[in-house]
Design an enzyme around this catalytic site. Sequence first.
Site, PDB file in Angstrom:
ATOM      1  N   ARG A   1       3.411  -5.836  16.423  1.00 12.63           N
ATOM      2  CA  ARG A   1       2.061  -5.244  16.400  1.00 12.63           C
ATOM      3  C   ARG A   1       1.038  -6.283  16.883  1.00 12.63           C
ATOM      4  O   ARG A   1       0.029  -5.946  17.489  1.00 12.63           O
ATOM      5  CB  ARG A   1       1.728  -4.759  14.982  1.00 12.63           C
ATOM      6  CG  ARG A   1       2.705  -3.701  14.468  1.00 12.63           C
ATOM      7  CD  ARG A   1       2.489  -3.406  12.985  1.00 12.63           C
ATOM      8  NE  ARG A   1       2.690  -4.584  12.147  1.00 12.63           N
ATOM      9  CZ  ARG A   1       2.456  -4.639  10.840  1.00 12.63           C
ATOM     10  NH1 ARG A   1       2.016  -3.548  10.208  1.00 12.63           N
ATOM     11  NH2 ARG A   1       2.673  -5.740  10.145  1.00 12.63           N
TER      12      ARG A   1
ATOM     13  N   HIS B   1       4.961 -13.438   6.625  1.00 12.05           N
ATOM     14  CA  HIS B   1       5.275 -12.046   6.264  1.00 12.05           C
ATOM     15  C   HIS B   1       6.420 -12.031   5.274  1.00 12.05           C
ATOM     16  O   HIS B   1       7.306 -12.896   5.315  1.00 12.05           O
ATOM     17  CB  HIS B   1       5.654 -11.228   7.509  1.00 12.05           C
ATOM     18  CG  HIS B   1       5.503  -9.768   7.290  1.00 12.05           C
ATOM     19  ND1 HIS B   1       6.502  -8.996   6.745  1.00 12.05           N
ATOM     20  CD2 HIS B   1       4.457  -8.939   7.503  1.00 12.05           C
ATOM     21  CE1 HIS B   1       6.067  -7.747   6.654  1.00 12.05           C
ATOM     22  NE2 HIS B   1       4.832  -7.682   7.100  1.00 12.05           N
TER      23      HIS B   1
ATOM     24  N   SER C   1       0.832  -1.215   0.000  1.00 12.98           N
ATOM     25  CA  SER C   1       0.000   0.000   0.000  1.00 12.98           C
ATOM     26  C   SER C   1       0.866   1.265   0.000  1.00 12.98           C
ATOM     27  O   SER C   1       0.601   2.217  -0.750  1.00 12.98           O
ATOM     28  CB  SER C   1      -0.959   0.011   1.190  1.00 12.98           C
ATOM     29  OG  SER C   1      -0.286  -0.244   2.391  1.00 12.98           O
TER      30      SER C   1
ATOM     31  N   ASP D   1      -2.406  -8.784  11.474  1.00 10.52           N
ATOM     32  CA  ASP D   1      -3.818  -9.055  11.199  1.00 10.52           C
ATOM     33  C   ASP D   1      -4.359 -10.269  11.961  1.00 10.52           C
ATOM     34  O   ASP D   1      -5.568 -10.491  11.987  1.00 10.52           O
ATOM     35  CB  ASP D   1      -4.019  -9.265   9.691  1.00 10.52           C
ATOM     36  CG  ASP D   1      -3.616  -8.024   8.909  1.00 10.52           C
ATOM     37  OD1 ASP D   1      -3.991  -6.924   9.333  1.00 10.52           O
ATOM     38  OD2 ASP D   1      -2.904  -8.159   7.896  1.00 10.52           O
TER      39      ASP D   1
ATOM     40  N   HIS E   1      -2.539  -8.674   1.771  1.00 11.88           N
ATOM     41  CA  HIS E   1      -2.093  -7.479   2.516  1.00 11.88           C
ATOM     42  C   HIS E   1      -3.178  -7.141   3.542  1.00 11.88           C
ATOM     43  O   HIS E   1      -3.555  -7.983   4.351  1.00 11.88           O
ATOM     44  CB  HIS E   1      -1.829  -6.380   1.478  1.00 11.88           C
ATOM     45  CG  HIS E   1      -1.124  -5.155   1.989  1.00 11.88           C
ATOM     46  ND1 HIS E   1      -0.454  -5.095   3.177  1.00 11.88           N
ATOM     47  CD2 HIS E   1      -1.003  -3.898   1.444  1.00 11.88           C
ATOM     48  CE1 HIS E   1       0.072  -3.874   3.340  1.00 11.88           C
ATOM     49  NE2 HIS E   1      -0.263  -3.130   2.304  1.00 11.88           N
TER      50      HIS E   1
HETATM   51  N1  HAX Z   1      -0.157 -20.050   4.980  1.00 15.25           N
HETATM   52  C1  HAX Z   1       0.165 -20.981   4.038  1.00 15.25           C
HETATM   53  N2  HAX Z   1       1.222 -20.865   3.224  1.00 15.25           N
HETATM   54  C2  HAX Z   1       1.995 -19.791   3.390  1.00 15.25           C
HETATM   55  C3  HAX Z   1       1.741 -18.815   4.371  1.00 15.25           C
HETATM   56  C4  HAX Z   1       0.603 -18.975   5.175  1.00 15.25           C
HETATM   57  N3  HAX Z   1       0.249 -18.057   6.083  1.00 15.25           N
HETATM   58  N4  HAX Z   1       2.700 -17.871   4.285  1.00 15.25           N
HETATM   59  C5  HAX Z   1       3.521 -18.220   3.279  1.00 15.25           C
HETATM   60  N5  HAX Z   1       3.096 -19.385   2.741  1.00 15.25           N
HETATM   61  C6  HAX Z   1       3.629 -20.083   1.569  1.00 15.25           C
HETATM   62  C7  HAX Z   1       3.542 -19.170   0.349  1.00 15.25           C
HETATM   63  O1  HAX Z   1       2.240 -19.161  -0.189  1.00 15.25           O
HETATM   64  C8  HAX Z   1       4.601 -19.765  -0.545  1.00 15.25           C
HETATM   65  O2  HAX Z   1       4.069 -20.928  -1.101  1.00 15.25           O
HETATM   66  P1  HAX Z   1       4.404 -21.367  -2.650  1.00 15.25           P
HETATM   67  O3  HAX Z   1       5.893 -21.474  -2.705  1.00 15.25           O
HETATM   68  O4  HAX Z   1       3.682 -22.649  -2.817  1.00 15.25           O
HETATM   69  O5  HAX Z   1       3.877 -20.260  -3.518  1.00 15.25           O
HETATM   70  C9  HAX Z   1       5.687 -20.187   0.462  1.00 15.25           C
HETATM   71  O6  HAX Z   1       5.015 -20.339   1.731  1.00 15.25           O
HETATM   72  C10 HAX Z   1       6.815 -19.192   0.623  1.00 15.25           C
HETATM   73  O7  HAX Z   1       6.255 -17.937   0.953  1.00 15.25           O
HETATM   74  P2  HAX Z   1       7.096 -16.915   1.870  1.00 15.25           P
HETATM   75  O8  HAX Z   1       8.334 -16.573   1.134  1.00 15.25           O
HETATM   76  O9  HAX Z   1       7.225 -17.432   3.247  1.00 15.25           O
HETATM   77  O10 HAX Z   1       6.095 -15.660   1.964  1.00 15.25           O
HETATM   78  P3  HAX Z   1       5.905 -14.479   0.923  1.00 15.25           P
HETATM   79  O11 HAX Z   1       6.877 -13.416   1.238  1.00 15.25           O
HETATM   80  O12 HAX Z   1       5.848 -14.985  -0.478  1.00 15.25           O
HETATM   81  O13 HAX Z   1       4.415 -14.018   1.289  1.00 15.25           O
HETATM   82  C11 HAX Z   1       2.621 -13.362   2.679  1.00 15.25           C
HETATM   83  C12 HAX Z   1       4.126 -13.268   2.448  1.00 15.25           C
HETATM   84  C13 HAX Z   1       2.250 -12.413   3.781  1.00 15.25           C
HETATM   85  C14 HAX Z   1       1.907 -12.961   1.386  1.00 15.25           C
HETATM   86  C15 HAX Z   1       2.268 -14.828   3.045  1.00 15.25           C
HETATM   87  O14 HAX Z   1       2.919 -15.164   4.242  1.00 15.25           O
HETATM   88  C16 HAX Z   1       0.785 -15.061   3.191  1.00 15.25           C
HETATM   89  O15 HAX Z   1       0.122 -15.360   2.186  1.00 15.25           O
HETATM   90  N6  HAX Z   1       0.211 -14.952   4.441  1.00 15.25           N
HETATM   91  C17 HAX Z   1      -1.214 -15.066   4.655  1.00 15.25           C
HETATM   92  C18 HAX Z   1      -1.950 -13.771   4.307  1.00 15.25           C
HETATM   93  C19 HAX Z   1      -1.637 -12.686   5.316  1.00 15.25           C
HETATM   94  O16 HAX Z   1      -1.713 -12.875   6.528  1.00 15.25           O
HETATM   95  N7  HAX Z   1      -1.319 -11.495   4.814  1.00 15.25           N
HETATM   96  C20 HAX Z   1      -1.057 -10.311   5.668  1.00 15.25           C
HETATM   97  C21 HAX Z   1       0.431  -9.989   5.755  1.00 15.25           C
HETATM   98  C22 HAX Z   1       0.715  -8.787   6.611  1.00 15.25           C
HETATM   99  C23 HAX Z   1       0.154  -7.554   5.982  1.00 15.25           C
HETATM  100  O17 HAX Z   1       0.556  -7.076   4.947  1.00 15.25           O
HETATM  101  N8  HAX Z   1      -0.859  -7.032   6.599  1.00 15.25           N
HETATM  102  O18 HAX Z   1      -1.533  -6.017   6.044  1.00 15.25           O
END
Ligand code: HAX
Length: 437
Positions: free
Chosen positions: A328, A319, A242, A374, A272
Amino acid sequence: MDILKQKFLDKATQLKKELRTLSKEHGDQVVDSVKLSQVTGGMRGIKSMLWETSVLDAYEGIRFRGYSIPQLQELLPKKREGGREPLPEGLFWLMLTGEVPTQEEVEWLCNEWEKRATVPQSTYDVLDALSEDTHPMTQFIIGITSMHKESMFFKKYTEGMAKSEYAEATYEDAMDMIARLPRLAAYIYRKVYHNGDHIAPDESLDWAGNYAHMLGVEGEDFKSLMRLYLTIHADHEGGNASAHTAHLINTTLADVYLSYAGGMASLAGPLHGLANQEVIKWIFNLTEKLGTTKPTKDQIAQYVRDTLASGQVIPGYGHAVLRQPDPRFTAQKVFAEKYIQDSDYVNIVWKLFEVVPDILGGLGKVKNPWPNVDAHSGAILVHYGLTEYTYYTVMFGVSRALGVMAATCWSRALGLPLERPKSVNSDWLKEQVKNAQ
Ligand code: HAX
């Protein structure tokens, strides 16, 4: 000129000079190198933008101008008479000037935002024209965009504004927009969930306290929660989706209404900010599926495994930068431990904290198995009666304006240019590997 604007402009002028010299004398110095996996992997960790207001460390979490969240809770001014949590006004002052404000300075800012808080009727008219099923985040984005016509920056630019005036015009827009967001956001909440039964602002209250009041949740505990909530969600350095979106748009010299609306479109994605609604929705689904609001740890662990087996992510966990539980999350947990006795939903959040990291860690691919911001917020809001989870990301958006607006003022004051990184195609990448071999 007002005291905050003067302080900010003085500091920005000084830093602009220092950065010019740094660039002129050391512009060729290599400060980072980029790996192929960073190009294909969402640009993780590539150092490529200036963001003065906060810095995120993978293990310590966020620091606002060098201060951690517990330090802010100690140092920032609180409401006189019984204030328990920092006033977000103080955090904005800190991010904009680099200085911890005095009680009087924070009270000045609180009054200043109150003076600027009137949302144009045309914005309310636009919101009223939207169909009932328009998501609150979409309404928030449209509401902010509709105030673009109020932008001093846009007006002055159209009339022919010198570059030297950009920072001042941006500051005025940023102050106006922040001041209006609680009213805009509360209007959306009451319109969507309370038949348009709006609550008049209480001008004696602070920015966060008044927002709590206009939402219709009374009581000092909820006002305290809102002060904490709007403080801890305010900024997470510049690379998050964002903030980065808002920054990119603003470097085209689009004004803050347009750039922040763009930033909010990024916040509305489930990876996000929308994760805060996804978390509680997922927890409600858990209690429905199991037929109890008091599940055991084993039942929760099975639910987590089922979610993963169905190919979905566990919302509120993981994350892109953090590699520890998010401070947080911890700040909200501490708040709940102090002020909330025995809430089933808060207890589920705490049990999830005990079981999810091991399960995610066991997958072997998740880089951060810990909870993020979150994971906790929804359960606390439910406790205070704010159960309409499709609204939660709007609250996040009200807070995020503090950091993004302070940073946007700095971008304009430092004269940061149009952002334009280089993209490459896959042939080029393959060529690099071949050449290296
Ligand atoms: N549940 C299941 N799988 C997850 C996961 C979770 N919470 N977090 C990461 N992974 C998976 C990814 O999907 C990825 O899988 P693939 O290789 O099969 O694509 C793998 O683990 C490696 O990912 P990573 O390198 O650990 O994480 P990224 O940096 O790619 O992604 C995210 C970070 C936040 C997008 C991810 O952890 C996620 O999807 N979390 C759940 C959604 C969430 O809580 N988002 C809010 C984040 C905080 C924020 O911005 N708040 O506003």
